[in-house]
Design a protein around this motif. Structure first.
Motif, mmCIF file in Angstrom:
data_model
loop_
_atom_site.group_PDB
_atom_site.id
_atom_site.type_symbol
_atom_site.label_atom_id
_atom_site.label_comp_id
_atom_site.label_asym_id
_atom_site.label_seq_id
_atom_site.Cartn_x
_atom_site.Cartn_y
_atom_site.Cartn_z
ATOM 1 N N UNK A 1 0.820 -1.214 0.000
ATOM 2 C CA UNK A 1 0.000 0.000 0.000
ATOM 3 C C UNK A 1 0.855 1.266 0.000
ATOM 4 N N UNK A 2 2.128 1.148 -0.343
ATOM 5 C CA UNK A 2 3.000 2.325 -0.291
ATOM 6 C C UNK A 2 2.690 3.324 -1.400
ATOM 7 N N UNK A 3 2.077 2.870 -2.464
ATOM 8 C CA UNK A 3 1.693 3.800 -3.529
ATOM 9 C C UNK A 3 0.285 4.290 -3.268
ATOM 10 N N UNK A 4 0.021 5.492 -3.652
ATOM 11 C CA UNK A 4 -1.295 6.107 -3.423
ATOM 12 C C UNK A 4 -2.174 5.962 -4.658
ATOM 13 N N UNK A 5 -2.274 4.720 -5.157
ATOM 14 C CA UNK A 5 -3.116 4.471 -6.316
ATOM 15 C C UNK A 5 -4.587 4.521 -5.910
ATOM 16 N N UNK A 6 -5.418 4.880 -6.846
ATOM 17 C CA UNK A 6 -6.859 4.903 -6.589
ATOM 18 C C UNK A 6 -7.461 3.542 -6.905
ATOM 19 N N UNK A 7 -8.225 3.034 -5.982
ATOM 20 C CA UNK A 7 -8.901 1.763 -6.178
ATOM 21 C C UNK A 7 -10.403 2.010 -6.102
ATOM 22 N N UNK A 8 -11.119 1.240 -6.874
ATOM 23 C CA UNK A 8 -12.565 1.298 -6.791
ATOM 24 C C UNK A 8 -12.990 0.711 -5.451
ATOM 25 N N UNK A 9 -14.104 1.179 -4.874
ATOM 26 C CA UNK A 9 -14.509 0.694 -3.540
ATOM 27 C C UNK A 9 -14.699 -0.817 -3.462
ATOM 28 N N UNK A 10 -15.146 -1.452 -4.533
ATOM 29 C CA UNK A 10 -15.408 -2.894 -4.501
ATOM 30 C C UNK A 10 -14.220 -3.714 -5.007
ATOM 31 N N UNK A 11 -13.126 -3.046 -5.304
ATOM 32 C CA UNK A 11 -11.983 -3.766 -5.851
ATOM 33 C C UNK A 11 -11.194 -4.464 -4.744
ATOM 34 N N UNK A 12 -10.838 -5.707 -5.002
ATOM 35 C CA UNK A 12 -10.000 -6.480 -4.087
ATOM 36 C C UNK A 12 -8.564 -5.990 -4.252
ATOM 37 N N UNK A 13 -7.913 -5.699 -3.134
ATOM 38 C CA UNK A 13 -6.525 -5.252 -3.219
ATOM 39 C C UNK A 13 -5.663 -5.973 -2.190
ATOM 40 N N UNK A 14 -4.451 -6.277 -2.591
ATOM 41 C CA UNK A 14 -3.480 -6.910 -1.698
ATOM 42 C C UNK A 14 -2.866 -5.821 -0.832
ATOM 43 N N UNK A 15 -2.929 -6.001 0.477
ATOM 44 C CA UNK A 15 -2.364 -5.031 1.425
ATOM 45 C C UNK A 15 -0.910 -5.354 1.741
ATOM 46 N N UNK A 16 -0.600 -6.656 1.932
ATOM 47 C CA UNK A 16 0.765 -7.048 2.262
ATOM 48 C C UNK A 16 1.011 -8.491 1.844
ATOM 49 N N UNK A 17 2.287 -8.802 1.686
ATOM 50 C CA UNK A 17 2.729 -10.158 1.369
ATOM 51 C C UNK A 17 3.866 -10.488 2.330
ATOM 52 N N UNK A 18 3.756 -11.614 3.024
ATOM 53 C CA UNK A 18 4.826 -12.080 3.912
ATOM 54 C C UNK A 18 5.228 -13.479 3.463
ATOM 55 N N UNK A 19 6.535 -13.715 3.423
ATOM 56 C CA UNK A 19 7.031 -14.998 2.952
ATOM 57 C C UNK A 19 8.053 -15.558 3.933
ATOM 58 N N UNK A 20 7.944 -16.853 4.226
ATOM 59 C CA UNK A 20 8.911 -17.577 5.032
ATOM 60 C C UNK A 20 9.342 -18.771 4.209
ATOM 61 N N UNK A 21 10.651 -18.905 3.966
ATOM 62 C CA UNK A 21 11.103 -19.983 3.106
ATOM 63 C C UNK A 21 12.410 -20.602 3.547
ATOM 64 N N UNK A 22 12.598 -21.857 3.186
ATOM 65 C CA UNK A 22 13.852 -22.568 3.359
ATOM 66 C C UNK A 22 14.388 -22.910 1.984
ATOM 67 N N UNK A 23 15.638 -22.554 1.714
ATOM 68 C CA UNK A 23 16.206 -22.730 0.380
ATOM 69 C C UNK A 23 17.519 -23.503 0.460
#
Length: 184
Positions: free
Chosen positions: A80-102
């Motif tokens: 959400x760091x960008x101030x893009x305009x979203x429609x009220x009913x639009x689904x938007x991703x707020x954050x992504x967290x990843x835990x991985x073993x490589x």
């Protein structure tokens, strides 16, 4: 004294090779890999998901031994760091967290180190839809390539390119980090 272009390039190359030699900085690179090398890393990065940028943080633990490189990492991106305009009913991703073993390979040459790895992980995607916040978990396949500069045996800086393939919010990006530990 006037040097031609080829002479300047030869002089610069010679200085860089000498500057990276063990005799100049007085450090011996250990060849004993029985105990392995291990370090932690912390950094900042940017990611891109469906043409939307995100800013995030990462921490990780790396363990290199004779047969390869193991790493565990955690990344968190605020979408959400960008101030893009979203429609009220639009689904938007707020954050992504990843835990991985490589698991992967590492090539060390003097101060420089290149790592490439892949593995399994878990991704938590937080979405907002019609004002309702929902969390989704998905299995992930993280991959990463790193270029590290290690001027000291216990400190380095690096850049990594990464991607994470998953069913909900696959993403990729770049991160800058510092490494502290037993690097070489």
């Amino acid at each position: 004294m006037h040097l031609h272009r080829n002479q300047r390039l030869l002089l610069l190359t010679s200085v860089l090779i000498f500057a990276n030699s063990r005799c100049l900085h007085g450090q011996v690179v250990s060849t004993d890999t029985s105990q392995g090398f291990h370090w932690i890393t912390a950094g900042v990065g940017i990611t891109r998901w469906q043409n939307r940028p995100g800013f995030g943080l990462e921490i990780g633990y790396f363990n290199r031994f004779s047969s390869g490189l193991f790493s565990a990492r955690f990344r968190y991106f605020d979408m959400t760091v960008t101030k893009e305009l979203f429609l009220p009913n639009e689904r938007q991703v707020k954050s992504i967290a990843e835990l991985g073993g490589l698991y992967g390979l590492q090539v060390q040459q003097g101060w420089f180190c290149f790592c490439a790895s892949g593995g399994v992980g878990m991704v938590l995607t937080t979405e907002q839809n019609n004002g309702v916040i929902e969390n989704f978990y998905s299995l992930a396949l993280p991959m990463e390539a790193q270029l590290l500069i290690e001027p000291l045996s216990f400190f380095g800086i690096g850049m990594s390119l990464f991607t994470d393939l998953n069913s909900k919010a696959s993403f990729s990006g770049v991160a800058l980090s510092v490494q502290i530990g037993r690097l070489r």
